[in-house]
Design a protein around this motif. Sequence first.
Motif, mmCIF file in Angstrom:
data_model
loop_
_atom_site.group_PDB
_atom_site.id
_atom_site.type_symbol
_atom_site.label_atom_id
_atom_site.label_comp_id
_atom_site.label_asym_id
_atom_site.label_seq_id
_atom_site.Cartn_x
_atom_site.Cartn_y
_atom_site.Cartn_z
ATOM 1 N N VAL A 272 -75.020 -41.558 32.923
ATOM 2 C CA VAL A 272 -73.909 -41.007 33.790
ATOM 3 C C VAL A 272 -73.499 -42.070 34.836
ATOM 4 O O VAL A 272 -74.391 -42.395 35.629
ATOM 5 N N PRO A 273 -72.295 -42.283 34.925
ATOM 6 C CA PRO A 273 -71.858 -43.436 36.067
ATOM 7 C C PRO A 273 -71.911 -42.519 37.635
ATOM 8 O O PRO A 273 -71.911 -41.488 37.205
ATOM 9 N N ASP A 274 -71.933 -43.378 38.432
ATOM 10 C CA ASP A 274 -71.908 -42.819 39.676
ATOM 11 C C ASP A 274 -70.368 -42.570 40.031
ATOM 12 O O ASP A 274 -70.124 -41.676 40.973
ATOM 13 N N ILE A 275 -69.406 -43.344 39.433
ATOM 14 C CA ILE A 275 -67.918 -43.080 39.997
ATOM 15 C C ILE A 275 -67.340 -43.311 38.589
ATOM 16 O O ILE A 275 -67.735 -44.228 37.888
ATOM 17 N N VAL A 276 -66.283 -42.614 38.639
ATOM 18 C CA VAL A 276 -65.318 -42.842 36.979
ATOM 19 C C VAL A 276 -64.083 -43.080 37.747
ATOM 20 O O VAL A 276 -63.719 -42.164 38.505
ATOM 21 N N THR A 277 -63.309 -43.946 37.095
ATOM 22 C CA THR A 277 -61.773 -44.046 37.583
ATOM 23 C C THR A 277 -61.123 -43.882 36.012
ATOM 24 O O THR A 277 -61.457 -44.131 35.259
ATOM 25 N N MET A 278 -59.666 -43.287 36.598
ATOM 26 C CA MET A 278 -58.671 -42.838 35.470
ATOM 27 C C MET A 278 -57.576 -43.086 35.751
ATOM 28 O O MET A 278 -57.213 -43.176 37.102
ATOM 29 N N GLY A 279 -56.591 -43.435 34.734
ATOM 30 C CA GLY A 279 -55.315 -43.497 35.132
ATOM 31 C C GLY A 279 -54.441 -43.470 33.750
ATOM 32 O O GLY A 279 -54.891 -42.741 32.879
ATOM 33 N N LYS A 280 -53.390 -44.308 33.803
ATOM 34 C CA LYS A 280 -52.544 -44.593 32.362
ATOM 35 C C LYS A 280 -52.296 -42.885 31.756
ATOM 36 O O LYS A 280 -51.277 -42.578 32.103
ATOM 37 N N PRO A 281 -53.022 -42.566 30.858
ATOM 38 C CA PRO A 281 -52.672 -41.489 30.158
ATOM 39 C C PRO A 281 -53.020 -40.229 30.881
ATOM 40 O O PRO A 281 -52.295 -39.143 30.502
ATOM 41 N N GLY A 283 -51.366 -39.010 33.244
ATOM 42 C CA GLY A 283 -50.014 -38.174 33.556
ATOM 43 C C GLY A 283 -48.974 -38.584 32.349
ATOM 44 O O GLY A 283 -47.849 -38.350 32.487
ATOM 45 N N ASN A 284 -49.528 -39.083 31.356
ATOM 46 C CA ASN A 284 -48.802 -39.326 30.089
ATOM 47 C C ASN A 284 -47.107 -40.148 30.596
ATOM 48 O O ASN A 284 -45.951 -39.975 30.212
ATOM 49 N N GLY A 285 -47.557 -41.020 31.446
ATOM 50 C CA GLY A 285 -46.211 -41.867 31.951
ATOM 51 C C GLY A 285 -45.916 -41.584 33.419
ATOM 52 O O GLY A 285 -45.429 -42.539 34.037
ATOM 53 N N HIS A 286 -46.306 -40.504 33.999
ATOM 54 C CA HIS A 286 -46.086 -40.170 35.468
ATOM 55 C C HIS A 286 -47.175 -40.979 36.371
ATOM 56 O O HIS A 286 -48.513 -40.964 35.769
ATOM 57 N N PRO A 287 -46.726 -41.327 37.401
ATOM 58 C CA PRO A 287 -47.545 -42.194 37.900
ATOM 59 C C PRO A 287 -48.739 -41.370 38.767
ATOM 60 O O PRO A 287 -48.430 -40.893 39.824
ATOM 61 N N MET A 288 -49.815 -41.180 38.159
ATOM 62 C CA MET A 288 -51.013 -40.507 38.828
ATOM 63 C C MET A 288 -52.408 -41.408 38.463
ATOM 64 O O MET A 288 -52.331 -41.797 37.320
ATOM 65 N N SER A 289 -53.304 -41.043 39.049
ATOM 66 C CA SER A 289 -54.620 -41.366 38.973
ATOM 67 C C SER A 289 -55.615 -40.692 39.516
ATOM 68 O O SER A 289 -55.304 -39.824 40.496
ATOM 69 N N CYS A 290 -56.799 -40.895 39.322
ATOM 70 C CA CYS A 290 -58.026 -40.177 39.780
ATOM 71 C C CYS A 290 -59.274 -41.069 40.106
ATOM 72 O O CYS A 290 -59.751 -41.743 39.175
ATOM 73 N N VAL A 291 -59.974 -40.920 41.237
ATOM 74 C CA VAL A 291 -61.564 -41.143 40.997
ATOM 75 C C VAL A 291 -62.473 -40.122 41.128
ATOM 76 O O VAL A 291 -62.061 -39.017 41.997
ATOM 77 N N VAL A 292 -63.161 -39.866 40.252
ATOM 78 C CA VAL A 292 -64.329 -38.778 40.448
ATOM 79 C C VAL A 292 -65.617 -39.486 40.530
ATOM 80 O O VAL A 292 -66.277 -40.270 39.972
ATOM 81 N N THR A 293 -66.346 -38.843 41.716
ATOM 82 C CA THR A 293 -67.763 -39.272 41.866
ATOM 83 C C THR A 293 -68.913 -38.129 42.267
ATOM 84 O O THR A 293 -68.426 -36.997 42.150
ATOM 85 N N THR A 294 -69.747 -38.505 42.695
ATOM 86 C CA THR A 294 -71.048 -37.327 42.952
ATOM 87 C C THR A 294 -70.608 -36.862 44.210
ATOM 88 O O THR A 294 -69.960 -37.579 45.128
ATOM 89 N N ALA A 295 -71.370 -35.685 44.551
ATOM 90 C CA ALA A 295 -71.094 -35.135 45.860
ATOM 91 C C ALA A 295 -71.789 -36.022 46.967
ATOM 92 O O ALA A 295 -71.421 -36.146 48.080
ATOM 93 N N GLU A 296 -72.795 -36.591 46.551
ATOM 94 C CA GLU A 296 -73.567 -37.651 47.419
ATOM 95 C C GLU A 296 -72.799 -38.772 47.830
ATOM 96 O O GLU A 296 -72.429 -39.128 49.234
ATOM 97 N N VAL A 297 -72.149 -39.244 46.941
ATOM 98 C CA VAL A 297 -71.138 -40.448 47.077
ATOM 99 C C VAL A 297 -69.896 -39.767 48.091
ATOM 100 O O VAL A 297 -69.602 -40.733 49.035
ATOM 101 N N ALA A 298 -69.472 -38.941 47.947
ATOM 102 C CA ALA A 298 -68.400 -38.358 48.369
ATOM 103 C C ALA A 298 -68.730 -37.877 49.942
ATOM 104 O O ALA A 298 -67.903 -38.169 51.113
#
Length: 497
Positions: A272-281, A283-298
């Motif tokens: 299980v990573p500590d941080i995951v980044t995502m983008g491209k798919p 929003g199916n071409g709409h410009p959006m992305s996300c970072v997901v992390t643990t409560a501790e890091v946040a």
Amino acid sequence: MSAEKLDKSKTLFLRQKHVGPSCKIFFSQDPIKIVKAKGQYMYDENGQRYLDCINNVAHVGHCHPDVVQAGAEQMGTLNTNARFLHDNLVLYAQRLQATLPPALSVCYFVNSGSEANDLALRLARNFTGHDDIITLENAYHGHVSSLIDISPYKHHQLPDAELRPSVHVAPSPDVYRGRYRADHPDPAAAYADDVRELIDRAHEKGRKIAAFIAESLQSCGGQVVPPAGYFQQVAAHVRRAGGVVIADEVQVGFGRVGSHFWAFQLQGADFVPDIVTMGKPIGNGHPMSCVVTTAEVAQAFASSGMEYFNTFGGNPVSCAIGLAVLDVIGKEDLQGNAVRVGRRLSDLLEALKRKHPLIGDVRGRGLFIGVELVKDRLTLTPATAEAQEVIYKLKEEKILLSADGPHRNVLKFKPPMCFTPEDAELVAAKLDPVLTELEEVLGLKPLDVPNVGKDRSKRTLSDERQQHHDGIGAPRPASAPKRIRKETNSRITPAAD
């Protein structure tokens, strides 16, 4: 529409005049003007249909009506920044988190994969109090300054490129071409040990590791699938050094690998990573992305005293679109489709490999597949010019494909997830004669059919094939030929630059 409809030549002229010259275009010798798209198809200004094997952005299919409707309806109701309370933001965060391990529970919404990876570095450095980043050979993580530094794919070809002291490059865990190959008794441990040695050398210089970042499957680096157990062992070394692990899912997430929703899950439930980044798919071409992390890091990021705010990240329209994408993936069983069609495409490509000596390796998962072309399977001499020829020949057959990797010799299949078995069969059927023609020019004999002894004396490849890549501006390698030509001894050699 208020925009004027231009002749293709005028469009090209205005692009060359007003758009930065480093912003490359597909098929630069004869670019395609795309005016419409639907599903897995794109259409030019003359109505000609092309099968799209390139777009991992139009994840659930170009212009999917459910996604278009969700965005239009929300845009007609409200769009504002995320400082106002709105259901779309929290509902989307909840839905997205449900696809991830429980520990990854806090979301930061941003606008692009580059922005997501940049924020991930900030989170890692803030949480650890360290500065140094470990990245992989041939990695690409984005185009902002902080990410160019950790993207050898972008700068390793520059003659005067120097790494920052805070950046450490580990070998790509490539079991086909890399230092430790498929016949190694434990390539995962061997490649992970290289990371451990990097950490030891950094410590000897008084440096401290903030994060290890890697695409769960390397895309621009050549569709590389790490050996099982690699990330677990790397994570142990990095965390022991006080760092965190960032999984870049910008190109390979959201069910593309088929068997799992996230490509990092291919390594097993114990990673299980500590941080995951995502983008491209996302929003199916709409410009959006996300970072997901643990409560501790946040919480550590919040405790730094600096507020984080993003004007467009997590706005109601983006979140409505994101929710629609998740709905379509489930409703149309696109993850299952990636398993079934990906398996069919892989089988067809493996069958071509048994016939064509130009194919050195077929690898990937689901609808993320690479075909590495080589001139010799023993020496693994990259067939760079031949890969570009394949791409242009398939374009003539109305199939859009790209090539990448450090030698630009890996054909990349990452189509919209609505790709069908018939699409896979069409691609294989069109690829077969192209490879045959190239092998005749090279003097390579088919592997499972007799050499028919065709006259090759007049067969030549196209005079000019400029580098075709994944649309992110990477330069042509200095060693790649501008053209390939037929010599009297039936060998293809690079022409002088």
